[in-house]
Design a protein around this motif. Structure first.
Motif, PDB file in Angstrom:
ATOM      1  N   LYS A  19     -74.108 -13.329  14.452  1.00 20.87           N
ATOM      2  CA  LYS A  19     -74.778 -12.030  15.010  1.00 20.87           C
ATOM      3  C   LYS A  19     -74.163 -11.952  16.494  1.00 20.87           C
ATOM      4  O   LYS A  19     -74.434 -12.798  17.267  1.00 20.87           O
ATOM      5  CB  LYS A  19     -76.380 -11.660  15.166  1.00 20.87           C
ATOM      6  CG  LYS A  19     -76.570 -10.425  15.628  1.00 20.87           C
ATOM      7  CD  LYS A  19     -77.989 -10.069  15.377  1.00 20.87           C
ATOM      8  CE  LYS A  19     -78.714  -8.632  15.500  1.00 20.87           C
ATOM      9  NZ  LYS A  19     -80.015  -8.421  15.416  1.00 20.87           N
ATOM     10  N   LEU A  20     -73.120 -11.097  16.703  1.00 22.67           N
ATOM     11  CA  LEU A  20     -72.847 -10.815  18.247  1.00 22.67           C
ATOM     12  C   LEU A  20     -73.528  -9.707  18.868  1.00 22.67           C
ATOM     13  O   LEU A  20     -73.974  -8.877  18.559  1.00 22.67           O
ATOM     14  CB  LEU A  20     -71.303 -10.472  18.072  1.00 22.67           C
ATOM     15  CG  LEU A  20     -70.253 -11.124  17.232  1.00 22.67           C
ATOM     16  CD1 LEU A  20     -68.818 -10.656  17.630  1.00 22.67           C
ATOM     17  CD2 LEU A  20     -70.201 -12.574  17.786  1.00 22.67           C
ATOM     18  N   SER A  21     -73.715 -10.048  20.116  1.00 22.79           N
ATOM     19  CA  SER A  21     -74.231  -9.217  21.217  1.00 22.79           C
ATOM     20  C   SER A  21     -73.405  -8.818  22.430  1.00 22.79           C
ATOM     21  O   SER A  21     -72.493  -9.634  22.598  1.00 22.79           O
ATOM     22  CB  SER A  21     -75.739  -9.829  21.869  1.00 22.79           C
ATOM     23  OG  SER A  21     -76.416 -10.200  20.761  1.00 22.79           O
ATOM     24  N   CYS A  22     -73.657  -7.599  22.655  1.00 21.26           N
ATOM     25  CA  CYS A  22     -72.994  -7.057  23.763  1.00 21.26           C
ATOM     26  C   CYS A  22     -73.871  -6.273  24.973  1.00 21.26           C
ATOM     27  O   CYS A  22     -74.501  -5.333  24.741  1.00 21.26           O
ATOM     28  CB  CYS A  22     -71.949  -5.976  23.423  1.00 21.26           C
ATOM     29  SG  CYS A  22     -70.957  -5.014  24.773  1.00 21.26           S
ATOM     30  N   ALA A  23     -73.903  -7.044  26.106  1.00 20.72           N
ATOM     31  CA  ALA A  23     -75.108  -6.470  26.745  1.00 20.72           C
ATOM     32  C   ALA A  23     -74.511  -5.792  28.033  1.00 20.72           C
ATOM     33  O   ALA A  23     -73.299  -6.182  28.640  1.00 20.72           O
ATOM     34  CB  ALA A  23     -75.833  -7.654  27.672  1.00 20.72           C
TER      35      ALA A  23
END
Length: 128
Positions: A19-23
């Motif tokens: 699971k990739l996240s982009c803040a």
């Protein structure tokens, strides 16, 4: 100015999940259509998935990831996600998140030329 920081990449086996996240910071996150792109060595950066601004009710995916990847966003957390299941060796690439300028609600954008803001990328390697 919008700043984007990806995280969650890594080395996994065929069939695994990530699971990739982009803040995001700067600006009003809910107003930005968002997208994920990827670039494999020697290849052009390609579209992976996109999600509309507002509640994120509209999404789009490249054919090769349909049914395996899910894009989502949390406006409360200023973060976009990419859940990747059943990973394959051909998913190996640097994954970039991108944000577009504020548009009318429910806009989904699928070409990299429409995104002025980019993260630094996170490497995903799927080993067979």
């Amino acid at each position: 100015q919008v700043q984007l920081v990806e995280s969650g990449g890594g080395l996994v086996q065929v069939g695994d999940s990530l699971k990739l996240s982009c803040a995001a910071s700067g600006g009003t996150f809910s107003g930005y259509p968002m997208g994920w792109f990827r670039q494999a060595p020697g290849k052009e950066r390609e579209f992976v998935a996109a999600i509309s601004n507002g509640g994120g009710y509209n999404t789009d995916y490249t054919n090769s990831v349909k049914g395996r990847f899910t894009i989502s966003r949390s406006n409360a957390k200023n973060t976009m996600y990419l859940q990747m299941n059943n990973l394959k060796p051909e998913d190996t690439a640097v994954y970039y998140c991108a944000a577009a300028r504020v548009t009318p609600w429910s806009t989904v954008l699928t070409t990299k030329e429409e995104y002025p803001y980019w993260g630094q990328g996170t490497q995903v390697t799927v080993s067979s």
